[in-house]
Design an enzyme around this catalytic site. Structure first.
Site, PDB file in Angstrom:
ATOM      1  N   GLU A  76       0.845  -1.195   0.000  1.00 46.47           N
ATOM      2  CA  GLU A  76       0.000   0.000   0.000  1.00 46.47           C
ATOM      3  C   GLU A  76       0.883   1.250   0.000  1.00 46.47           C
ATOM      4  OE1 GLU A  76      -3.141  -0.118  -0.493  1.00 46.47           O
ATOM      5  OE2 GLU A  76      -3.654  -2.174   0.066  1.00 46.47           O
ATOM      6  N   CYS A 140      -7.481  -1.436   8.450  1.00 47.02           N
ATOM      7  CA  CYS A 140      -6.158  -1.460   7.811  1.00 47.02           C
ATOM      8  C   CYS A 140      -5.739  -0.044   7.427  1.00 47.02           C
ATOM      9  CB  CYS A 140      -6.169  -2.357   6.576  1.00 47.02           C
ATOM     10  SG  CYS A 140      -6.291  -4.114   6.948  1.00 47.02           S
TER      11      CYS A 140
END
Length: 185
Positions: A76, A140
């Site tokens: 990410e 998350c």
């Protein structure tokens, strides 16, 4: 290094299993590795993440989360501040629907995820590594943003697929080891 505890249909969270696998493998003698299992709770994250940064003053914190939609190990690039509407394990959701009131909309990791992805992919592991700019606006993403905010970008987030879909715990542990070694490099 932090993985998450159980939530929803993830009675066994692949992220925590992968973190434990990496802990067994280690990151070499030069790395002081601390692992944590983070509850899927917004308020705990808001307390725990700053406390861990304060306690350890780490060079880097890597968060690992499971994504039921993922079929690859996903790096990410950034965390987002707003849009948190999903209830956590305590049936709680931030009233402001954001991580840090007045914080920037998005914070990028200082780690060049494209380069990490290319280098790890070139190692020929039996795991596919990809890049994402959206960690999902749940715990998350919330945790990643909180950590990025706390660390001025010295955090990373890796999403893993559920165990066996398609990777084993051992494969995920080895992939995390390679990825984090590259990040530290």
């Amino acid at each position: 290094l932090a993985g998450f505890g159980p939530f929803g249909e993830h009675a066994v969270n692949a992220s925590w299993i992968a973190v434990q696998e990496l802990e067994k493998l280690g990151l070499g003698d030069d790395v002081d590795l601390h692992v944590y299992e983070v509850p899927v709770e917004y308020q705990t994250v808001q307390r725990l993440i700053p406390a861990l940064w304060k306690k350890h003053s780490p060079q880097l914190v890597v968060h690992v989360g499971v994504s039921g939609m993922a079929t690859t190990v996903t790096l990410e690039k950034c965390g987002h501040n707003v849009g948190y509407k999903g209830l956590d394990n305590c049936r709680f959701c931030p009233g402001s629907q954001c991580c840090v009131e007045g914080g920037p909309e998005c914070i990028d990791s200082i780690i060049d995820m494209d380069t990490v992805c290319k280098r790890v992919s070139a190692l020929g592991l039996d795991v596919t590594v990809t890049i994402s700019k959206d960690a999902g606006r749940y715990l998350c993403d919330f945790t990643y943003y909180t950590s990025l905010y706390q660390s001025c970008g010295r955090s990373a987030f890796i999403h893993v697929p559920p165990l066996g879909k398609p990777y084993s715990a051992e494969q995920l542990g080895k992939a995390l080891q390679a990825i984090i070694e590259e990040m530290l490099e």
